[in-house]
Design an enzyme around this catalytic site. Structure first.
Site, PDB file in Angstrom:
ATOM      1  N   HIS A 232       3.749  11.219   4.575  1.00  0.00           N
ATOM      2  CA  HIS A 232       2.905  11.436   5.745  1.00  0.00           C
ATOM      3  C   HIS A 232       3.671  11.032   7.002  1.00  0.00           C
ATOM      4  O   HIS A 232       4.032   9.864   7.162  1.00  0.00           O
ATOM      5  CB  HIS A 232       1.608  10.630   5.642  1.00  0.00           C
ATOM      6  CG  HIS A 232       0.726  11.053   4.521  1.00  0.00           C
ATOM      7  ND1 HIS A 232      -0.287  10.262   4.019  1.00  0.00           N
ATOM      8  CD2 HIS A 232       0.695  12.201   3.799  1.00  0.00           C
ATOM      9  CE1 HIS A 232      -0.904  10.899   3.034  1.00  0.00           C
ATOM     10  NE2 HIS A 232      -0.329  12.076   2.880  1.00  0.00           N
TER      11      HIS A 232
ATOM     12  N   HIS B 213       0.815  -1.209   0.000  1.00  0.00           N
ATOM     13  CA  HIS B 213       0.000   0.000   0.000  1.00  0.00           C
ATOM     14  C   HIS B 213       0.849   1.259   0.000  1.00  0.00           C
ATOM     15  O   HIS B 213       0.404   2.304  -0.476  1.00  0.00           O
ATOM     16  CB  HIS B 213      -0.932   0.018   1.218  1.00  0.00           C
ATOM     17  CG  HIS B 213      -1.910  -1.111   1.223  1.00  0.00           C
ATOM     18  ND1 HIS B 213      -2.381  -1.688   2.376  1.00  0.00           N
ATOM     19  CD2 HIS B 213      -2.502  -1.782   0.210  1.00  0.00           C
ATOM     20  CE1 HIS B 213      -3.228  -2.654   2.077  1.00  0.00           C
ATOM     21  NE2 HIS B 213      -3.321  -2.731   0.766  1.00  0.00           N
TER      22      HIS B 213
ATOM     23  N   THR C 117      -6.201   8.539   5.163  1.00  0.00           N
ATOM     24  CA  THR C 117      -6.463   8.394   3.726  1.00  0.00           C
ATOM     25  C   THR C 117      -6.516   6.927   3.310  1.00  0.00           C
ATOM     26  O   THR C 117      -6.542   6.618   2.120  1.00  0.00           O
ATOM     27  CB  THR C 117      -5.382   9.114   2.893  1.00  0.00           C
ATOM     28  OG1 THR C 117      -4.114   8.510   3.146  1.00  0.00           O
ATOM     29  CG2 THR C 117      -5.330  10.594   3.233  1.00  0.00           C
ATOM     30  N   THR C 118      -6.531   6.038   4.285  1.00  0.00           N
ATOM     31  CA  THR C 118      -6.652   4.597   4.052  1.00  0.00           C
ATOM     32  C   THR C 118      -7.717   4.048   4.992  1.00  0.00           C
ATOM     33  O   THR C 118      -8.014   4.647   6.030  1.00  0.00           O
ATOM     34  CB  THR C 118      -5.323   3.875   4.313  1.00  0.00           C
ATOM     35  OG1 THR C 118      -4.909   4.135   5.669  1.00  0.00           O
ATOM     36  CG2 THR C 118      -4.240   4.355   3.366  1.00  0.00           C
TER      37      THR C 118
ATOM     38  N   HIS D  78       3.719   8.296  -0.636  1.00  0.00           N
ATOM     39  CA  HIS D  78       2.699   8.099  -1.662  1.00  0.00           C
ATOM     40  C   HIS D  78       3.134   8.767  -2.962  1.00  0.00           C
ATOM     41  O   HIS D  78       3.752   9.824  -2.953  1.00  0.00           O
ATOM     42  CB  HIS D  78       1.367   8.710  -1.210  1.00  0.00           C
ATOM     43  CG  HIS D  78       0.788   8.060   0.003  1.00  0.00           C
ATOM     44  ND1 HIS D  78      -0.196   7.098  -0.058  1.00  0.00           N
ATOM     45  CD2 HIS D  78       1.060   8.231   1.322  1.00  0.00           C
ATOM     46  CE1 HIS D  78      -0.507   6.705   1.176  1.00  0.00           C
ATOM     47  NE2 HIS D  78       0.255   7.376   2.025  1.00  0.00           N
TER      48      HIS D  78
END
Length: 245
Positions: free
Chosen positions: A129, A85, A196-197, A112
């Site tokens: 992040h 991820h 955000t996940t 990301h």
């Protein structure tokens, strides 16, 4: 208190991107892509129904007297993992930020590509992040954007250890401090949001650094190649939130 800490522990576990977390499997492509997260498992319902979801397009700013973030980043990156991820950098205990008198401990740094948050509609190649929690389990995330420029010597050290296969991790062979991954000018935007996940937990304090940090084209391409697909969630409605600057 136990319930709060249990909730945050689950959220952090899911944020790290274990292939199978406490609930359903999720991803960034196909039937497990972000647009389907809210229906994959009941515990992910906020991903579809939440009113304060992240990321967002930061625009229409409200002027405010934001106090400087007090950084006390003293530790080092100890491990880099590829969890399918994100690329996740694990950090030693003891580093903190203080925001309006509230102390948050740095837990990990996730990368990301491309950026999840936008600024005035603009998207940058990479976003990091820096995930923090306080003693009550409240979450604070510092977001740093990386833009095309010169090679980044600190990221280079992490990239050298970055596993090419998902599920793999590697110990660091050189020292990297989190403060060396931040811009020199630490002015920031502030907004209330979410993870955000999945499970897309809300009540997260977001502080997005205004000034991007340069990285080379080769560093961008290496991250994109290793991830094999974009790992950004699309921007969410701002609704009634204020974006402070």
């Amino acid at each position: 208190m136990k319930k709060i800490m249990s909730t945050i522990a689950v959220a952090l576990t899911l944020t790290t991107g274990n292939a199978l977390a406490a609930a359903g499997q999720w991803g960034y492509t196909g039937k497990t892509a972000p647009e389907h997260w809210g229906t994959l498992d009941p515990s992910y319902a906020l991903c579809a129904s939440g009113a304060n979801q992240s990321p967002i397009d930061l625009t229409d700013f409200t002027e405010a007297e934001l106090k400087p973030i007090k950084f006390n980043y003293t530790g080092l990156v100890t491990e880099v993992a590829h969890n399918d991820h994100a690329i996740q950098a694990k950090y030693t205990a003891g580093s903190t930020i203080t925001v309006n008198g509230q102390v948050f401990a740095l837990k990990q740094i996730n990368f990301h590509a491309p950026s999840e948050n936008l600024v005035n509609g603009g998207q940058l190649p990479i976003e990091a992040h820096f995930i923090h929690t306080d003693t009550d389990g409240n979450l604070a995330i510092i977001a740093v954007m990386y833009t095309l420029g010169n090679e980044n010597t600190e990221l280079k050290k992490i990239w050298q250890q970055m596993p090419a296969e998902k599920g793999k991790k590697a110990s660091m062979t050189s020292q990297v401090r989190a403060d060396h991954l931040l811009p020199n000018n630490k002015d920031y935007y502030r907004v209330n949001g979410s993870l955000t996940t999945p499970p897309c937990t809300e009540g997260v304090l977001w502080m997005v650094m205004k000034n991007p940090v340069p990285v080379s084209e080769g560093q961008i391409k290496k991250l994109v190649k290793i991830l094999k697909h974009p790992n950004n969630r699309s921007v969410q409605p701002v609704n009634s939130r204020l974006v402070l600057q």
